[in-house]
Design an enzyme around this catalytic site. Structure first.
Site, mmCIF file in Angstrom:
data_model
loop_
_atom_site.group_PDB
_atom_site.id
_atom_site.type_symbol
_atom_site.label_atom_id
_atom_site.label_comp_id
_atom_site.label_asym_id
_atom_site.label_seq_id
_atom_site.Cartn_x
_atom_site.Cartn_y
_atom_site.Cartn_z
ATOM 1 N N CYS A 89 1.068 -1.539 -0.168
ATOM 2 C CA CYS A 89 -0.487 0.079 0.034
ATOM 3 C C CYS A 89 0.881 0.912 0.034
ATOM 4 O O CYS A 89 1.943 1.697 -0.607
ATOM 5 C CB CYS A 89 -1.028 -0.531 1.338
ATOM 6 N N HIS A 195 -4.045 -5.368 -0.285
ATOM 7 C CA HIS A 195 -3.109 -5.528 1.125
ATOM 8 C C HIS A 195 -2.909 -7.144 0.483
ATOM 9 O O HIS A 195 -4.061 -8.108 0.997
ATOM 10 C CB HIS A 195 -4.373 -4.758 1.997
ATOM 11 N N GLU A 197 -2.371 -8.892 3.171
ATOM 12 C CA GLU A 197 -2.768 -9.378 4.472
ATOM 13 C C GLU A 197 -4.532 -9.296 4.438
ATOM 14 O O GLU A 197 -4.745 -10.682 5.388
ATOM 15 C CB GLU A 197 -1.937 -8.575 5.181
#
Length: 215
Positions: A89, A195, A197
């Site tokens: 990001c 992202h 994750e």
């Protein structure tokens, strides 16, 4: 054991990112240890380095600059010693030369280009670009994106996009009223605007690919 340094400079979803990397290491049967750290010495000695980031470009850069010796450690480990590096990001955006958010702010300058406001052709599209969107892969078969299928979706939250000077350094895009940069890379450097994750199976594969990558 391979050390993965996840830099803590006051910006980013460190807990969820660390858990995602730990899960990828376990599920892939890799020999690795994730260290969330603000210590430049840990970064200097790490085998792989991850720079997350959430918020405004300038705030994130100030947070990084506030860690005494961290920029020098990053330059030594990533640029001089060529350790694999992943920016996430705003962590990806910080690789740019300039961020154009609330003024002009110098980035790390590792990939030529600047970070500019998203300006979708369709005025009905809201800013920030938030939620799941389909990745469009650029020809080149970069190892970071290995195994991802056409139609793979990832999770985005951003109002600005990285616009690299060299199109060849764009690894993937996403359509949001026009193409936006979704991933960049050169040499031992890669970055994702999305992202990983938070991107479930797609993100876990990207993280695993990064952990296996030998640039």
């Amino acid at each position: 054991m391979s050390i993965v340094a996840l830099i803590d400079y006051g910006s980013g979803n460190l807990r969820s990112a660390a858990k995602a990397f730990e899960r990828a290491i376990t599920e892939a049967g890799l020999d690795g240890d994730v260290k969330v750290t603000a210590d430049p010495e840990v970064v200097r000695k790490a085998d792989r380095i991850v720079l997350p980031g959430v918020g405004a470009f300038a705030d994130c850069k100030r947070g990084l600059d506030a860690l005494a010796g961290m920029n020098e450690a990053l330059h030594e480990a990533v640029i001089e010693r060529k350790r694999p590096f992943l920016g996430i990001c705003v962590g990806m955006q910080l690789m740019a030369e300039w961020g154009r958010e609330f003024g002009d702010h110098a980035g790390l300058g590792w990939i030529e280009g600047d970070v500019v406001p998203i300006a979708p052709a369709d005025a009905a599209l809201k800013i920030p670009h938030m939620g799941w969107n389909e990745l469009q892969f650029v020809p080149g078969d970069h190892p970071l994106l290995a195994g991802l299928q056409r139609g793979s979706h990832a999770y985005f939250v951003h109002s600005f996009q990285f616009r690299p000077t060299r199109p060849a350094q764009i690894l993937a895009t996403v359509d949001y009223g026009g193409p936006l940069t979704a991933a960049v890379g050169r040499d031992n450097l890669v970055g994702t605007q999305f992202h990983p994750e938070k991107s479930q199976a797609t993100g876990l594969m990207v993280i695993t690919n990064f952990l296996r990558w030998r640039p």
